[in-house]
Design a protein around this motif. Structure first.
Motif, short mmCIF file in Angstrom:
data_model
loop_
_atom_site.label_atom_id
_atom_site.label_comp_id
_atom_site.label_asym_id
_atom_site.label_seq_id
_atom_site.Cartn_x
_atom_site.Cartn_y
_atom_site.Cartn_z
N ILE A 106 19.33 -41.07 89.91
CA ILE A 106 18.33 -41.15 88.84
C ILE A 106 17.50 -39.89 88.85
O ILE A 106 16.79 -39.61 89.83
CB ILE A 106 17.42 -42.38 88.98
N LEU A 107 17.60 -39.12 87.79
CA LEU A 107 16.83 -37.88 87.66
C LEU A 107 15.51 -38.21 86.98
O LEU A 107 15.45 -38.36 85.77
CB LEU A 107 17.62 -36.86 86.84
N GLY A 108 14.46 -38.36 87.77
CA GLY A 108 13.14 -38.67 87.24
C GLY A 108 12.78 -40.13 87.42
O GLY A 108 12.93 -40.94 86.51
N ALA B 144 20.63 -41.66 95.24
CA ALA B 144 19.56 -40.66 95.35
C ALA B 144 18.77 -40.62 94.04
O ALA B 144 19.22 -41.11 93.00
CB ALA B 144 20.16 -39.27 95.66
N PHE B 145 17.60 -40.03 94.13
CA PHE B 145 16.71 -39.92 92.97
C PHE B 145 15.83 -38.70 93.13
O PHE B 145 15.69 -38.14 94.23
CB PHE B 145 15.85 -41.18 92.84
N SER B 146 15.23 -38.28 92.03
CA SER B 146 14.25 -37.19 92.08
C SER B 146 12.93 -37.69 91.52
O SER B 146 12.88 -38.68 90.79
CB SER B 146 14.74 -35.98 91.29
N ARG C 226 15.53 -39.15 98.41
CA ARG C 226 14.75 -38.38 97.44
C ARG C 226 15.19 -36.91 97.53
O ARG C 226 15.16 -36.31 98.61
CB ARG C 226 13.26 -38.47 97.73
N LEU C 227 15.63 -36.35 96.39
CA LEU C 227 16.10 -34.97 96.34
C LEU C 227 15.36 -34.21 95.26
O LEU C 227 14.84 -34.82 94.31
CB LEU C 227 17.61 -34.93 96.04
N LEU D 79 19.89 -32.95 93.28
CA LEU D 79 20.43 -34.21 92.78
C LEU D 79 21.58 -33.97 91.81
O LEU D 79 22.63 -34.63 91.89
CB LEU D 79 19.32 -35.01 92.10
N ILE D 80 21.39 -33.04 90.89
CA ILE D 80 22.44 -32.74 89.91
C ILE D 80 23.71 -32.24 90.61
O ILE D 80 24.82 -32.58 90.22
CB ILE D 80 21.93 -31.70 88.89
#
Length: 337
Positions: free
Chosen positions: A6-8, A34-36, A52-53, A58-59
């Motif tokens: 999840i990006l964001g 993972a997530f940012s 958490r990255l 993450l991408i």
């Protein structure tokens, strides 16, 4: 096991995390890897082992199969494109992009890579809306004549101050693109797509750079006409509305379901519980729609088929809203959706 990033992990990112947890609890082989984001932790939403990255890490992370893009609206196209280059399928929050050209570039990139991009349009999965879509397409309700959707919502000054992009027209923060997109998408989907729009926008209730009020006239491919009106300047806000008028009757929907059914020869659909309204609180929408869309995307990935909501759908919706903005800026109709 399908592995998700999840990006964001903000407000809407948390909705995705909760939806994925609900699917995992029901036996779906899915994992949030993972997530940012610098605020919330995925552990709060049922994923204690998620890492958490930073966004770039993450991408690029090769352990992730699907990236949920939940970053600010103006970054959706850029982040989706980067994820596709990294070989990932993408579920991207609304809007897929801010301009038609950017949406088309993302669509074409996904097609060339053989990857899925599914823009979030969770209201299409509501059983009532699916039944209405089938009834309209079959002709059981007669010929559609007019569609109307109104989003009379309220957003406080504090809401706009929480994130700069919400108050920025170039950031996708206007009442049409940010609050009205789902209803505009639903109306155009029910009516089979738009071919021309004409619109006006204004900022009337807030000291922000984006519009807080918009109105538009729509011509659909089937010849019917439509009206879209959105605002975040009404107090305290009311549930969104959608009305369909045909040659045999009409139906009026609110966020609570059917408030009027006037088709003498067509039975009223069976209603089930519908998601809460985001009229005054954007966090009140619940997770049911996101659970349904994620379940559909995961089925498509396993089966090697397209999901119900494709990149083409995202392009079509962005084209309508982009056309309204261009019409409002140039004070003339926009053709060729």
């Amino acid at each position: 096991m399908i592995r998700i990033g999840i990006l964001g992990l903000g407000g809407i990112g948390a909705t995705h995390a909760q939806a994925l947890a609900a699917l995992a609890d029901s036996g779906t082989e899915v994992s949030l890897e993972a997530f940012s984001g610098s605020g919330q932790s995925a552990a709060e939403f049922g994923w204690p082992d998620a890492r958490r990255l930073a966004a770039g890490e993450l991408i690029a992370d090769q352990s992730i199969d699907v990236l949920a893009v939940c970053s600010p609206s103006a970054l959706h196209a850029e982040h989706t494109s980067a994820a596709l280059r990294a070989g990932k399928h993408v579920v991207v929050e609304k809007p897929m992009a801010l301009t038609t050209a950017d949406a088309e570039r993302v669509r074409d990139q996904a097609a060339a890579a053989g990857l899925i991009v599914s823009p979030v349009a969770q209201r299409r999965f509501e059983p009532l809306n699916l039944e209405l879509k089938a009834a309209i397409a079959s002709g059981r309700l007669g010929r559609v004549v007019l569609g109307e959707t109104f989003v009379h919502w309220h957003r406080s000054d504090e809401y706009y101050a929480e994130a700069d992009w919400r108050a920025d027209a170039d950031g996708g923060g206007g009442s049409l693109m940010n609050q009205g997109l789902h209803n505009a998408d639903l109306l155009c989907w029910l009516f089979g797509g738009a071919v021309a729009v004409a619109g006006h926008t204004a900022t009337l209730g807030h000291d922000i750079a984006a519009e807080d009020t918009a109105v538009a006239a729509i011509r659909f491919a089937n010849g019917a006409l439509g009206v879209i009106a959105t605002t975040t300047a009404t107090r305290v806000g009311e549930p969104s509305e959608l009305s369909i008028w045909t040659t045999t009757g009409s139906v009026h929907l609110t966020q609570s379901g059917i408030s009027r059914w006037d088709f003498p020869t067509a039975p009223r659909p069976t209603e089930i519980e519908v998601p809460p309204s985001g009229a005054s609180d954007p966090r009140a929408i619940g997770i049911a729609g996101h659970v349904a869309q994620w379940a559909d995307v995961l089925r498509a990935l396993i089966a090697g088929t397209e999901p119900m909501i494709t990149a083409d759908d995202g392009v079509a919706t962005v084209a309508v809203l982009d056309g309204i903005y261009r019409s409002a800026a140039g004070h003339r109709p926009a053709q060729g959706m």
